[in-house]
Write a protein that holds these residues in place. Structure first.
Motif, PDB file in Angstrom:
ATOM      1  N   ASN A 203      -6.303   7.456  -3.392  1.00  0.00           N
ATOM      2  CA  ASN A 203      -5.247   7.009  -2.595  1.00  0.00           C
ATOM      3  C   ASN A 203      -3.897   7.695  -2.397  1.00  0.00           C
ATOM      4  O   ASN A 203      -3.139   7.452  -1.846  1.00  0.00           O
ATOM      5  N   ASN A 204      -4.009   9.018  -3.150  1.00  0.00           N
ATOM      6  CA  ASN A 204      -2.926   9.959  -2.901  1.00  0.00           C
ATOM      7  C   ASN A 204      -1.504   9.258  -3.382  1.00  0.00           C
ATOM      8  O   ASN A 204      -0.534   9.222  -2.604  1.00  0.00           O
ATOM      9  N   THR A 205      -1.498   8.398  -4.393  1.00  0.00           N
ATOM     10  CA  THR A 205      -0.369   7.700  -4.754  1.00  0.00           C
ATOM     11  C   THR A 205       0.073   7.955  -6.196  1.00  0.00           C
ATOM     12  O   THR A 205      -0.822   8.317  -7.093  1.00  0.00           O
ATOM     13  N   THR A 206       1.126   7.445  -6.597  1.00  0.00           N
ATOM     14  CA  THR A 206       1.730   7.408  -7.906  1.00  0.00           C
ATOM     15  C   THR A 206       1.953   6.208  -8.364  1.00  0.00           C
ATOM     16  O   THR A 206       1.810   5.899  -9.688  1.00  0.00           O
ATOM     17  N   LYS A 207       1.541   5.221  -7.761  1.00  0.00           N
ATOM     18  CA  LYS A 207       1.680   3.718  -8.241  1.00  0.00           C
ATOM     19  C   LYS A 207       0.460   3.072  -8.781  1.00  0.00           C
ATOM     20  O   LYS A 207      -0.569   3.368  -8.572  1.00  0.00           O
ATOM     21  N   PRO A 208       0.691   2.585  -9.945  1.00  0.00           N
ATOM     22  CA  PRO A 208      -0.534   1.969 -10.672  1.00  0.00           C
ATOM     23  C   PRO A 208      -1.042   0.972  -9.758  1.00  0.00           C
ATOM     24  O   PRO A 208      -0.290   0.275  -8.655  1.00  0.00           O
ATOM     25  N   PHE A 209      -2.485   0.427  -9.919  1.00  0.00           N
ATOM     26  CA  PHE A 209      -3.177  -0.280  -8.833  1.00  0.00           C
ATOM     27  C   PHE A 209      -2.432  -1.560  -8.324  1.00  0.00           C
ATOM     28  O   PHE A 209      -2.395  -1.816  -7.392  1.00  0.00           O
ATOM     29  N   PHE A 210      -1.908  -2.294  -9.540  1.00  0.00           N
ATOM     30  CA  PHE A 210      -1.339  -3.491  -9.073  1.00  0.00           C
ATOM     31  C   PHE A 210       0.065  -3.622  -8.311  1.00  0.00           C
ATOM     32  O   PHE A 210       0.310  -4.482  -7.659  1.00  0.00           O
ATOM     33  N   GLU A 211       0.575  -2.477  -8.613  1.00  0.00           N
ATOM     34  CA  GLU A 211       1.922  -2.090  -7.683  1.00  0.00           C
ATOM     35  C   GLU A 211       1.483  -1.757  -6.340  1.00  0.00           C
ATOM     36  O   GLU A 211       2.135  -2.359  -5.339  1.00  0.00           O
ATOM     37  N   TRP A 212       0.353  -0.981  -6.268  1.00  0.00           N
ATOM     38  CA  TRP A 212      -0.041  -0.463  -4.948  1.00  0.00           C
ATOM     39  C   TRP A 212      -0.470  -1.681  -4.087  1.00  0.00           C
ATOM     40  O   TRP A 212      -0.346  -1.734  -2.897  1.00  0.00           O
ATOM     41  N   VAL A 213      -1.197  -2.777  -4.817  1.00  0.00           N
ATOM     42  CA  VAL A 213      -1.867  -3.654  -4.051  1.00  0.00           C
ATOM     43  C   VAL A 213      -0.805  -4.517  -3.314  1.00  0.00           C
ATOM     44  O   VAL A 213      -1.057  -5.262  -2.267  1.00  0.00           O
ATOM     45  N   LYS A 214       0.592  -4.563  -4.002  1.00  0.00           N
ATOM     46  CA  LYS A 214       1.269  -5.648  -3.522  1.00  0.00           C
ATOM     47  C   LYS A 214       1.616  -5.135  -2.091  1.00  0.00           C
ATOM     48  O   LYS A 214       2.248  -6.175  -1.108  1.00  0.00           O
ATOM     49  N   ASP A 215       1.854  -3.789  -1.645  1.00  0.00           N
ATOM     50  CA  ASP A 215       2.147  -3.413  -0.379  1.00  0.00           C
ATOM     51  C   ASP A 215       1.167  -3.465   0.873  1.00  0.00           C
ATOM     52  O   ASP A 215       1.423  -3.326   1.833  1.00  0.00           O
ATOM     53  N   ASP A 216      -0.128  -3.810   0.376  1.00  0.00           N
ATOM     54  CA  ASP A 216      -0.975  -4.011   1.282  1.00  0.00           C
ATOM     55  C   ASP A 216      -1.706  -5.452   1.367  1.00  0.00           C
ATOM     56  O   ASP A 216      -2.539  -5.798   0.220  1.00  0.00           O
ATOM     57  N   CYS A 411     -11.933   3.173 -13.504  1.00  0.00           N
ATOM     58  CA  CYS A 411     -11.665   3.972 -12.396  1.00  0.00           C
ATOM     59  C   CYS A 411     -10.357   3.623 -11.754  1.00  0.00           C
ATOM     60  O   CYS A 411      -9.441   4.467 -11.183  1.00  0.00           O
ATOM     61  N   ILE A 412     -10.121   2.332 -11.609  1.00  0.00           N
ATOM     62  CA  ILE A 412      -8.848   1.813 -11.010  1.00  0.00           C
ATOM     63  C   ILE A 412      -7.795   1.500 -11.909  1.00  0.00           C
ATOM     64  O   ILE A 412      -6.546   1.376 -11.411  1.00  0.00           O
ATOM     65  N   LEU A 413      -8.127   1.122 -13.047  1.00  0.00           N
ATOM     66  CA  LEU A 413      -7.268   0.603 -14.156  1.00  0.00           C
ATOM     67  C   LEU A 413      -7.023   1.410 -15.523  1.00  0.00           C
ATOM     68  O   LEU A 413      -5.977   1.122 -16.188  1.00  0.00           O
ATOM     69  N   ASN A 414      -8.082   2.404 -15.769  1.00  0.00           N
ATOM     70  CA  ASN A 414      -8.064   3.094 -16.909  1.00  0.00           C
ATOM     71  C   ASN A 414      -8.425   2.081 -18.248  1.00  0.00           C
ATOM     72  O   ASN A 414      -7.867   2.413 -19.120  1.00  0.00           O
ATOM     73  N   CYS A 415      -8.986   0.782 -17.816  1.00  0.00           N
ATOM     74  CA  CYS A 415      -9.425   0.037 -18.934  1.00  0.00           C
ATOM     75  C   CYS A 415     -10.825   0.566 -19.394  1.00  0.00           C
ATOM     76  O   CYS A 415     -11.625   0.840 -18.798  1.00  0.00           O
ATOM     77  N   HIS A 416     -11.419  -0.168 -20.449  1.00  0.00           N
ATOM     78  CA  HIS A 416     -12.414   0.071 -21.146  1.00  0.00           C
ATOM     79  C   HIS A 416     -13.273  -1.169 -21.580  1.00  0.00           C
ATOM     80  O   HIS A 416     -12.619  -2.238 -22.190  1.00  0.00           O
ATOM     81  N   GLU A 417     -14.587  -0.946 -21.438  1.00  0.00           N
ATOM     82  CA  GLU A 417     -15.333  -1.983 -22.225  1.00  0.00           C
ATOM     83  C   GLU A 417     -15.119  -1.684 -23.481  1.00  0.00           C
ATOM     84  O   GLU A 417     -15.199  -0.840 -24.072  1.00  0.00           O
ATOM     85  N   ARG A 418     -15.341  -2.935 -24.465  1.00  0.00           N
ATOM     86  CA  ARG A 418     -14.858  -2.911 -25.673  1.00  0.00           C
ATOM     87  C   ARG A 418     -16.194  -3.662 -26.637  1.00  0.00           C
ATOM     88  O   ARG A 418     -16.576  -4.594 -26.292  1.00  0.00           O
ATOM     89  N   THR A 419     -16.569  -2.979 -27.772  1.00  0.00           N
ATOM     90  CA  THR A 419     -17.530  -3.624 -28.529  1.00  0.00           C
ATOM     91  C   THR A 419     -16.723  -4.626 -29.363  1.00  0.00           C
ATOM     92  O   THR A 419     -15.553  -4.962 -29.469  1.00  0.00           O
TER      93      THR A 419
END
Length: 457
Positions: A203-216, A411-419
């Motif tokens: 999305n050619n942005t520097t905003k993290p996902f949840f900040e970007w979402v607020k604008d749309d 891909c959108i949050l850089n979070c991971h599945e966990r064992t």
């Protein structure tokens, strides 16, 4: 000649299907049919849990089917399927966004592409190829040349159905296409920051996902509906396979509870419970509207309330009078942030408080899970295995949906599945200890925790 793997899969599949028949008959469920009917089949409901025996047998049967395909399919055909799988999602989008599925629902016996062209202003030649692709994917069937009818699974895509919410979130394809570039990005490749993901590149942005979402607002609405649908899919298992009556002496705080669907469902099923939905300020209004629309009107006033709260701020509700619950929250955050969120709850919890973490446990599960259970009653009833293949194989082969979701969240949050071990590490770092793990009829589990107080450390 010894065809050991093929023979084992055949036997396992037969056993699973036989167990499924017995379990369905025992639960007085009607026979299955792939064809679209006027009534929803009980097994397709998202409001009731699947009977235990049916759940286990179906899970084993589907895993066998996946393993059989892996065994029998030509590798080149598998490669070709992957190469062109990008058309699966847009084909379903065409099916829903152009009103095709809703129009076909009015003609259960089938409708021609010529009729669809005339009514929906779509090229019948192009549409035929799209519909044949959907037929191969199992959504519809071509009953005669150029005449298509819905399958049973199509119902979930109709207007107002929860499956529709999954399909209407924009930009997912763009994020997926950025995955190879992200993994090799010179600045992002080893970063664990939510500011450095495939989403930013797409999305050619520097905003993290949840900040970007607020604008749309349009995207936010669709994304929220998607998250709510995913939550509601696992809700019946959550309601049925955990002893919620043990929380009746406390108020349950649903941290990051979205629009409050789980809290409302709990209150409707267990009227003795009291619940608080905590969310970002902009979500309090939608949560209050949801409470008004969906909470049982006979409920005592104030049974469920919503309030603004940031997960990374000190928890204002403290002491033994509170149980804290996080569903599908921690998987949104890298380890450091997840620990921070839990630390706030550990600081607020009293000696008798519970912290309930509702998340998927990846890896060698449920074998590890069994070792953590402190009571044979803190899980759903187990039934004899319906398959000769290992539980781990069944787990791997029946996890495509949650694993795909895990990849998208990465891909959108850089979070991971966990064992289980990774969850234990995060929970321990936050000053908590696991007291029980509850297996659910869902792809998530409930990890029940309590705070470790100073006199215990």
């Amino acid at each position: 000649m010894n065809h050991l793997e093929l023979d084992n899969l055949q036997t396992s599949l037969n056993n699973a299907l036989n167990s499924l028949r017995v379990a369905m008959d025992g639960s007085r469920l009607p026979p299955l049919s792939s064809q679209y009917g006027t009534d929803i089949h009980p097994l397709d409901s998202m409001d009731q849990p699947t009977p235990v025996g049916v759940y286990e047998a179906r899970r084993a049967a589907l895993a066998c089917v996946v393993e059989l395909k892996n065994l029998l399919q030509h590798p080149f055909e598998k490669a070709a399927e992957s190469a062109f799988s990008m058309y699966d999602y847009p084909s379903v989008q065409v099916f829903t966004e152009h009103g095709i599925v809703d129009r076909m629902a009015k003609e259960p016996s089938g409708i021609s592409v010529k009729t669809l062209q005339a009514e929906l202003d779509l090229d019948s030649h192009k549409l035929t190829t799209v519909l044949r692709h959907l037929s191969v994917c199992g959504w519809i069937r071509e009953i005669q040349s150029g005449i298509f009818a819905l399958n049973r699974s199509s119902r979930i895509l109709l207007q107002g159905q929860r499956g529709r919410a999954l399909i209407t979130v924009p930009n997912n394809m763009r994020v997926a296409e950025a995955l190879p570039r992200w993994l090799a990005h010179p600045e992002f490749r080893f970063s664990k920051s939510p500011d450095h993901t495939a989403f930013q590149l797409a999305n050619n942005t520097t905003k993290p996902f949840f900040e970007w979402v607020k604008d749309d607002r349009n995207y936010l609405g669709r994304f929220s509906a998607c998250v709510e649908a995913l939550g509601e899919y696992v809700t019946p298992g959550i309601l049925s396979d955990y002893p919620w009556q043990t929380c009746s002496e406390s108020t349950i705080v649903d941290c990051g509870g979205g629009k409050g669907s789980l809290a409302i469902a709990l209150a409707n099923k267990f009227p003795a419970l009291r619940l608080v939905i905590q969310e970002r300020g902009e979500m309090v209004g939608p949560a209050e509207a949801n409470i008004k629309a969906r909470l049982d009107p006979n409920s005592v006033h104030g049974t469920v309330v919503a309030e603004a709260h940031d997960l990374f701020s000190a928890q204002p509700r403290t002491g033994d009078n509170y149980t804290f619950m996080l569903r599908h929250v921690l998987h949104n955050w890298p380890e450091a942030q997840a620990v921070n969120i839990l630390e706030k709850l550990a600081a607020a919890a009293g000696p008798k408080s519970k912290i309930l973490i509702i998340e998927r446990i990846s890896g060698h599960y449920p074998d590890t899970h069994v070792e953590l259970e402190h009571s044979p009653t803190n899980t759903m009833n187990n039934t004899a295995s319906a398959s000769l293949i290992s539980e781990q194989t069944i787990l791997n082969s029946s996890s495509r949906m949650p694993q795909a979701l895990a990849l998208h969240l990465l891909c959108i949050l850089n979070c991971h599945e966990r064992t289980m071990d990774q969850w234990r590490t995060i929970i321990s770092r936050a000053g908590l200890v696991i007291t029980g793990v509850y297996k659910l009829r869902a792809y998530v589990s409930i990890m029940e925790c309590r705070a470790i107080h100073t006199d215990e450390s």
